[in-house]
Motif scaffolding. Structure first.
Motif, PDB file in Angstrom:
ATOM      1  N   VAL A  78      44.340  44.536  27.879  1.00 21.07           N
ATOM      2  CA  VAL A  78      43.110  45.202  28.318  1.00 21.07           C
ATOM      3  C   VAL A  78      42.589  44.554  29.592  1.00 21.07           C
ATOM      4  N   GLN A  79      42.666  43.231  29.651  1.00 20.96           N
ATOM      5  CA  GLN A  79      42.206  42.524  30.845  1.00 20.96           C
ATOM      6  C   GLN A  79      43.029  42.905  32.076  1.00 20.96           C
ATOM      7  N   THR A  80      44.334  43.073  31.884  1.00 18.80           N
ATOM      8  CA  THR A  80      45.204  43.479  32.990  1.00 18.80           C
ATOM      9  C   THR A  80      44.795  44.837  33.540  1.00 18.80           C
ATOM     10  N   VAL A  81      44.552  45.786  32.654  1.00 18.16           N
ATOM     11  CA  VAL A  81      44.123  47.123  33.087  1.00 18.16           C
ATOM     12  C   VAL A  81      42.765  47.052  33.781  1.00 18.16           C
ATOM     13  N   ALA A  82      41.859  46.255  33.234  1.00 23.27           N
ATOM     14  CA  ALA A  82      40.523  46.138  33.833  1.00 23.27           C
ATOM     15  C   ALA A  82      40.604  45.543  35.234  1.00 23.27           C
ATOM     16  N   ILE A  83      41.449  44.545  35.421  1.00 25.83           N
ATOM     17  CA  ILE A  83      41.631  43.959  36.752  1.00 25.83           C
ATOM     18  C   ILE A  83      42.118  45.024  37.737  1.00 25.83           C
ATOM     19  N   GLY A 111      40.869  32.482  36.103  1.00 21.50           N
ATOM     20  CA  GLY A 111      40.304  33.636  35.419  1.00 21.50           C
ATOM     21  C   GLY A 111      40.529  34.941  36.153  1.00 21.50           C
ATOM     22  N   PRO A 112      40.130  36.035  35.538  1.00 16.53           N
ATOM     23  CA  PRO A 112      40.396  37.373  36.094  1.00 16.53           C
ATOM     24  C   PRO A 112      39.603  37.697  37.346  1.00 16.53           C
ATOM     25  N   VAL A 113      38.480  37.008  37.590  1.00 16.17           N
ATOM     26  CA  VAL A 113      37.702  37.296  38.793  1.00 16.17           C
ATOM     27  C   VAL A 113      38.529  36.973  40.040  1.00 16.17           C
ATOM     28  N   ALA A 114      39.245  35.853  40.002  1.00 25.27           N
ATOM     29  CA  ALA A 114      40.100  35.492  41.136  1.00 25.27           C
ATOM     30  C   ALA A 114      41.202  36.517  41.340  1.00 25.27           C
ATOM     31  N   GLY A 115      41.808  36.971  40.254  1.00 22.55           N
ATOM     32  CA  GLY A 115      42.857  37.979  40.360  1.00 22.55           C
ATOM     33  C   GLY A 115      42.330  39.301  40.888  1.00 22.55           C
ATOM     34  N   VAL A 126      50.069  50.859  41.463  1.00 18.74           N
ATOM     35  CA  VAL A 126      50.617  49.624  42.036  1.00 18.74           C
ATOM     36  C   VAL A 126      49.829  48.406  41.560  1.00 18.74           C
ATOM     37  N   ASN A 127      48.509  48.508  41.544  1.00 15.12           N
ATOM     38  CA  ASN A 127      47.681  47.362  41.160  1.00 15.12           C
ATOM     39  C   ASN A 127      47.853  46.986  39.699  1.00 15.12           C
ATOM     40  N   ILE A 128      48.068  47.960  38.839  1.00 17.63           N
ATOM     41  CA  ILE A 128      48.315  47.642  37.440  1.00 17.63           C
ATOM     42  C   ILE A 128      49.597  46.832  37.316  1.00 17.63           C
ATOM     43  N   ARG A 129      50.638  47.245  38.054  1.00 15.76           N
ATOM     44  CA  ARG A 129      51.893  46.488  38.018  1.00 15.76           C
ATOM     45  C   ARG A 129      51.708  45.087  38.563  1.00 15.76           C
ATOM     46  N   THR A 130      51.005  44.990  39.693  1.00 16.96           N
ATOM     47  CA  THR A 130      50.844  43.686  40.335  1.00 16.96           C
ATOM     48  C   THR A 130      49.992  42.753  39.483  1.00 16.96           C
ATOM     49  N   SER A 131      48.981  43.297  38.818  1.00 19.77           N
ATOM     50  CA  SER A 131      48.102  42.449  38.014  1.00 19.77           C
ATOM     51  C   SER A 131      48.824  41.816  36.835  1.00 19.77           C
ATOM     52  N   THR A 132      49.985  42.359  36.455  1.00 18.18           N
ATOM     53  CA  THR A 132      50.720  41.778  35.333  1.00 18.18           C
ATOM     54  C   THR A 132      51.353  40.439  35.687  1.00 18.18           C
ATOM     55  N   LEU A 183      49.859  38.165  38.070  1.00 14.71           N
ATOM     56  CA  LEU A 183      48.920  37.202  38.645  1.00 14.71           C
ATOM     57  C   LEU A 183      48.632  36.042  37.701  1.00 14.71           C
ATOM     58  N   GLY A 184      48.896  36.245  36.424  1.00 17.62           N
ATOM     59  CA  GLY A 184      48.659  35.171  35.462  1.00 17.62           C
ATOM     60  C   GLY A 184      49.509  33.944  35.702  1.00 17.62           C
ATOM     61  N   ILE A 185      50.578  34.064  36.468  1.00 15.52           N
ATOM     62  CA  ILE A 185      51.443  32.917  36.726  1.00 15.52           C
ATOM     63  C   ILE A 185      50.701  31.811  37.489  1.00 15.52           C
ATOM     64  N   VAL A 186      49.640  32.201  38.236  1.00 17.14           N
ATOM     65  CA  VAL A 186      48.844  31.207  38.954  1.00 17.14           C
ATOM     66  C   VAL A 186      47.447  31.091  38.356  1.00 17.14           C
ATOM     67  N   GLY A 187      47.261  31.598  37.143  1.00 19.41           N
ATOM     68  CA  GLY A 187      45.983  31.463  36.457  1.00 19.41           C
ATOM     69  C   GLY A 187      44.939  32.465  36.877  1.00 19.41           C
ATOM     70  N   ALA A 188      45.370  33.634  37.401  1.00 18.34           N
ATOM     71  CA  ALA A 188      44.416  34.634  37.882  1.00 18.34           C
ATOM     72  C   ALA A 188      44.208  35.753  36.876  1.00 18.34           C
ATOM     73  N   GLY A 189      44.332  35.465  35.588  1.00 17.10           N
ATOM     74  CA  GLY A 189      44.026  36.430  34.550  1.00 17.10           C
ATOM     75  C   GLY A 189      45.146  37.405  34.271  1.00 17.10           C
ATOM     76  N   GLY A 190      44.932  38.210  33.238  1.00 17.16           N
ATOM     77  CA  GLY A 190      45.903  39.241  32.903  1.00 17.16           C
ATOM     78  C   GLY A 190      46.988  38.760  31.962  1.00 17.16           C
ATOM     79  N   ILE A 191      47.877  39.673  31.642  1.00 15.98           N
ATOM     80  CA  ILE A 191      48.921  39.420  30.658  1.00 15.98           C
ATOM     81  C   ILE A 191      50.036  38.540  31.204  1.00 15.98           C
ATOM     82  N   GLY A 192      50.056  38.363  32.525  1.00 14.82           N
ATOM     83  CA  GLY A 192      51.119  37.579  33.141  1.00 14.82           C
ATOM     84  C   GLY A 192      51.172  36.144  32.658  1.00 14.82           C
ATOM     85  N   TYR A 193      50.011  35.556  32.366  1.00 13.21           N
ATOM     86  CA  TYR A 193      49.999  34.165  31.893  1.00 13.21           C
ATOM     87  C   TYR A 193      50.765  34.030  30.588  1.00 13.21           C
ATOM     88  N   LEU A 194      50.489  34.922  29.627  1.00  9.52           N
ATOM     89  CA  LEU A 194      51.205  34.876  28.356  1.00  9.52           C
ATOM     90  C   LEU A 194      52.701  35.099  28.553  1.00  9.52           C
TER      91      LEU A 194
END
Length: 525
Positions: free
Chosen positions: A335-340, A399-403, A467-473, A475-486
C-alpha cells in the motif's frame, strides 16, 4: 414523479458527462488520502528544507579524485547500456511476431509471448540485477543481462504494436506469390516496421544508459559502484563530481540519439539511396560498438548462453513463495508503494506541465525561456531517481517522504518532455486563429493550445503513474520507503521464498496499475 420517469433514459445513467473531470476528482481524492497515509505534509518538507540546503553546501565544490578509474567505469556504463539493448532487441524481434495478433501462428503462442513481455516490463531492472549478481557474482554481466531482460518488456511491446499497425496489403501480395510464413514476414512486414523499430531501439539505449548508472549499487558494474562508494563514505563532493560526469555522458548521449534519429528517420531529398547508406552506417557503428563492448568488458561470447543454468537455479529458489512470513507487513509495504507512486505522480504533473509548455518551441514566449526549460528537463532526466532518493534520505531521513520527493522530482524529466512533444504536435490552425484576432500569449495558451494538448497530457500522466509505481518498488534499497526494502532484505538474507512472494505482489501491483491506466486512457485519450 411522472416528470422524472418521462425524462430520457440517458439522464438517469450514472455515466459521467465529463469523464476527464470525474477522473481528475478521483485523482485528487487518491492523492489526498495517499499523502495522509504517508504523512506527507508541507510542514515536513519545510522543516527538511534546511537539511537539503546544508547537504548541497556539503557537496560543493564537486571533485573527481581518480579520473582514470571514473573514466573506465563511465565507459563501462555506456557499453553495458549498448550491449544490453542489443541483446534485448535480438530477443524481442521473434517475441514481437509471436505477440502481434496479425502475425502470431497460434493464440497460445500469442498469450505466452505477451505474458513474457509483460513480466519483463513489470519487474524492475534493479531486481533482475540483484538476482543475477546472486547467481553469477559481482561484475558487468549481471548488469547487462538485467538491462536486457527489462528492456524486452518495452521493446517487445512496441515492436509488436508496430507489427499490428502494419499494412496487410504487402503480406497478401507476398502470400499470393506462394511464399511461406518466414518469407512473408521478412519481405512484407519487416520493411514496414523497421523505421519504428529503429526509433524505439535508439530511444531504449538512452533509457538504459540512465538505468545502468544505478546498477552498481547492487554490484552489477558501471559507474554507480563508485557513486555508491562515495555516498556511503559521506564524501559528498566526490559524489557530486561523479553525478556531474553522469550528467555529461547522458547529455552527450541525448544529442547523439537526436542526431541518429534524424539521420535514420527523416526523409531525404536524395531518396532511398541516402536512406540505405544511413542505415548501413548505423549498422556498421552498432556492430563495432558490440565488438568493442565484448572486448572491453571481457565478456566471452559463450557466457551469453551459460548464464541460464545458474540464473534458473536462483530464480527457482523463489518457488513456492512464502506469503505468511511477512504477513501484514507485506500488505502495508505494498500500500505504501502505491501511495508513493500516486503522490509523486500528482506533484510531478503539477510541476511538469508548466515546464513542458515552456519547452515547446511553437508556444514558448521567448527562445531564452525555451532553452532554460529544455536545459532543466535534461538536467533532471540525467539524475536517476535512486540517486535522488539517496540525497533526500540523507536530507530528510529514512522513510516514504524521501522516496516521494525523489520520484516527484524525477517525474519532471519524463513528463515535461512528453508534454513538450505533445504541444509541439498540435494543429497550428487554432493557434493562428486566436493570434489573428489579437489574442495574447495567455489567451492563446488557454483557448487554443491546452484544449488540443489535454488528451495527450492525460495519457502521458497515466503513463507516468505506471512508471512511478514500478520505480517506487526499488527505492526501499536505500531506505526511501515502499516494498523494495522488504524485497532486497529478503534476497540479502537468502530468504528467496519470501522474495518470491514479494515479486508476485510487485507484479500484481504493476499489472493492475497498467490495466487501470490503459482502461482510463482508452476512454479519455
Amino acid at each position: 414523479m411522472s416528470t422524472l420517469l418521462n425524462r430520457p433514459a440517458t439522464r438517469l445513467t450514472t455515466r459521467p458527462r465529463d469523464p476527464l473531470a470525474a477522473v481528475t476528482a478521483v485523482a485528487v481524492v487518491l492523492t489526498v488520502v495517499s499523502a495522509w497515509y504517508l504523512d506527507f505534509a508541507p510542514a515536513t518538507l519545510i522543516s527538511g528544507f534546511e537539511n537539503v540546503v546544508a547537504l548541497v553546501e556539503r557537496m560543493l565544490p564537486p571533485r573527481v579524485d581518480d579520473p582514470g578509474r571514473i573514466g573506465v567505469l563511465a565507459v563501462e556504463t555506456l557499453l553495458m547500456a549498448v550491449l544490453g539493448t542489443v541483446l534485448a532487441a535480438v530477443a524481442s524481434v521473434p517475441l514481437a511476431f509471436l505477440a502481434a495478433r496479425n502475425t502470431t501462428p497460434h493464440p497460445v503462442l500469442h498469450a505466452a509471448a505477451r505474458a513474457v513481455i509483460t513480466f519483463c516490463r513489470a519487474m524492475p531492472d534493479l531486481l533482475f540485477a540483484v538476482l543475477f549478481v546472486r547467481a553469477l557474482g559481482i561484475g558487468v554481466l549481471p548488469g547487462i543481462l538485467a538491462l536486457g531482460l527489462h528492456s524486452i518488456g518495452m521493446l517487445g511491446k512496441l515492436f509488436a504494436d508496430a507489427i499490428e499497425h502494419s499494412d496487410p496489403g504487402p503480406r497478401e501480395a507476398v502470400r499470393a506469390a506462394g511464399a511461406g510464413y518466414l518469407r512473408e514476414m521478412i519481405n512484407a512486414v519487416v520493411p514496414q516496421v523497421l523505421p519504428s523499430w529503429i526509433a524505439t531501439f535508439v530511444y531504449r539505449i538512452d533509457i538504459n544508459l540512465r538505468m545502468s548508472v544505478v546498477l552498481g549499487f547492487v554490484g552489477a558494474g558501471g559507474i554507480g559502484f563508485a557513486l555508491q562508494d562515495a555516498l556511503r563514505g559521506l564524501i559528498y563532493p566526490r559524489a557530486l563530481g561523479i553525478v556531474c560526469i553522469i550528467f555529461a555522458i547522458i547529455a552527450a548521449m541525448e544529442l547523439l540519439t537526436i542526431a541518429i534519429r534524424r539521420m535514420l528517420l527523416t526523409p531525404s531529398d536524395s531518396g532511398p539511396h541516402r536512406d540505405r547508406i544511413a542505415r548501413f552506417v548505423f549498422s556498421a557503428m552498432l556492430l563495432a560498438a558490440i565488438a568493442w563492448a565484448m572486448i572491453t568488458l571481457r565478456i566471452p561470447p559463450l557466457s551469453l548462453v551459460t548464464w541460464i543454468g545458474p540464473a534458473v537455479e536462483v530464480f527457482t529458489r523463489m518457488v513456492p513463495p512464502d506469503f505468511g512470513a511477512l504477513g501484514a507487513d507485506l500488505v502495508a509495504a505494498a500500500v505504501q508503494t502505491v501511495a508513493i507512486g500516486v503522490v509523486a505522480t500528482s506533484i510531478g504533473a503539477a510541476l511538469s506541465i508548466p515546464v513542458g509548455i515552456l519547452a515547446a518551441h511553437n508556444v514558448t514566449p521567448h527562445p531564452a525561456v525555451y532553452w532554460a526549460a529544455r536545459g532543466w528537463i535534461l538536467a533532471v532526466r540525467a539524475v536517476p531517481e535512486l540517486i535522488l532518493a539517496v540525497i533526500f534520505v540523507a536530507a530528510l531521513g529514512l522513510g516514504p517522504v524521501a522516496g516521494t520527493c525523489a520520484l516527484a522530482i524525477g517525474s519532471i524529466g519524463l513528463l515535461a518532455k512528453l508534454v513538450a512533444d505533445a504541444v509541439e504536435e498540435i494543429d497550428p490552425g487554432p493557434v493562428e486563429a486566436v493570434r489573428a484576432v489579437g489574442g495574447g500569449w495567455w489567451k492563446t495558451l488557454f483557448a487554443a493550445v491546452i484544449p488540443q494538448a489535454v488528451p495527450a497530457m492525460t495519457g502521458s500522466t497515466l503513463y507516468l503513474l505506471d512508471v512511478n509505481i514500478r520505480t517506487s518498488t526499488i527505492l526501499g534499497i536505500v531506505g526511501a520507503g515502499g516494498i523494495g526494502y522488504l524485497l532486497f532484505e529478503s534476497i540479502r538474507t537468502l530468504n528467496f521464498d519470501v522474495a518470491g512472494a514479494i515479486v508476485i505482489v510487485v507484479f500484481a501491483i504493476v499489472y493492475a496499475i497498467e490495466g487501470v491506466s490503459g482502461w482510463i486512457r482508452a476512454r479519455l485519450v
